[in-house]
Write a protein that holds these residues in place. Sequence first.
Motif, PDB file in Angstrom:
ATOM      1  N   ASN A   1      -9.907  -3.319  -3.675  1.00  0.00           N
ATOM      2  CA  ASN A   1     -11.364  -3.283  -3.491  1.00  0.00           C
ATOM      3  C   ASN A   1     -12.027  -2.152  -4.280  1.00  0.00           C
TER       4      ASN A   1
ATOM      5  N   THR B   1     -11.358  -8.541  -1.572  1.00  0.00           N
ATOM      6  CA  THR B   1      -9.926  -8.225  -1.608  1.00  0.00           C
ATOM      7  C   THR B   1      -9.460  -8.098  -3.060  1.00  0.00           C
TER       8      THR B   1
ATOM      9  N   ASP C   1       0.839  -1.199   0.000  1.00  0.00           N
ATOM     10  CA  ASP C   1       0.000   0.000   0.000  1.00  0.00           C
ATOM     11  C   ASP C   1       0.874   1.251   0.000  1.00  0.00           C
TER      12      ASP C   1
ATOM     13  N   GLY D   1     -10.970   2.254  -3.326  1.00  0.00           N
ATOM     14  CA  GLY D   1     -10.182   1.608  -2.282  1.00  0.00           C
ATOM     15  C   GLY D   1      -8.777   2.161  -2.168  1.00  0.00           C
ATOM     16  N   THR D   2      -7.995   1.511  -1.339  1.00  0.00           N
ATOM     17  CA  THR D   2      -6.616   1.916  -1.100  1.00  0.00           C
ATOM     18  C   THR D   2      -5.772   1.683  -2.342  1.00  0.00           C
TER      19      THR D   2
ATOM     20  N   ASN E   1      -5.824  -0.369  -7.410  1.00  0.00           N
ATOM     21  CA  ASN E   1      -6.599  -0.121  -6.191  1.00  0.00           C
ATOM     22  C   ASN E   1      -7.024  -1.439  -5.561  1.00  0.00           C
TER      23      ASN E   1
END
Length: 263
Positions: free
Chosen positions: A225, A176, A67, A229-230, A223
């Motif tokens: 999700n 995920t 991340d 998302g992250t 990304n």
Amino acid sequence: MRKIAVLLLAAAGVSLAGAASAADLGTAPIYRKAPPVQVFTWTGGYIGGYIGGAFGANDVVTGVPVDGAGLPIFAGAPASYGYGSSVIGGYTSGYNYQFAPNWVIGYEGETGYIGLKGSSAYAGSATSIATTRAEGLYSVWAARFGYAFDRSLIYVKGGAALVDFETGVSNGTPGTHIDTMHTKYRLGYAIGGGWEYAFDNKWSVKAEYLYMGFDNNITTTGNLNGNGGTQVWTTTSLPGIHTAKVGLNYKFDMLGYVLGIVR
């Protein structure tokens, strides 16, 4: 009268002798200068085509997705996997100049198709797949330097290579989802050599080995999700690519061709 007859006979004899001499001269062989012997030269432009094969020098290595803080998304080791092999084919064009008297310099460009690809699941996440493809068109621009034995040419070449890579990580597990797959061109170097033989003043065949190296990594982002998302990213280390090919070239007078267009 008798003297006149004798003089006439003498004159006739002289005339016949002259005619005979003239006839002999007319049948004498005529010597002409032999035409110059044509010496083969590698100088000139050429176009051609080739076919062969390619395979990776070693394994592709794709790191575990991380991340923005650099933390891995899941536990596990980087994925390592092979490219396999591929048929390659395309066309070439270039120019040679022969000098002093057996050395040959020139340049050559080639564009062709390559289809290397490989993938692997991560040990720490059986549903996350790392994939890399070198699939599509590639190009090489190189200088050539060689030594000619009449119609045989042994040469080395080196320059730049441009290949289209698609790489990244995908994961279809609900909750995920990861997708960092992207397509990016990478510029590397090319080095190799070969042998070419001219079986005609215009046509030649060749056999060549060429290595394309890529001493850099590809980082792709995506990304976790979905788009909201992250953001995550992965880094893939690209191996070099070995290629071997055979080809057929057609040589032409480039200067004459250009002058013909100008006229």
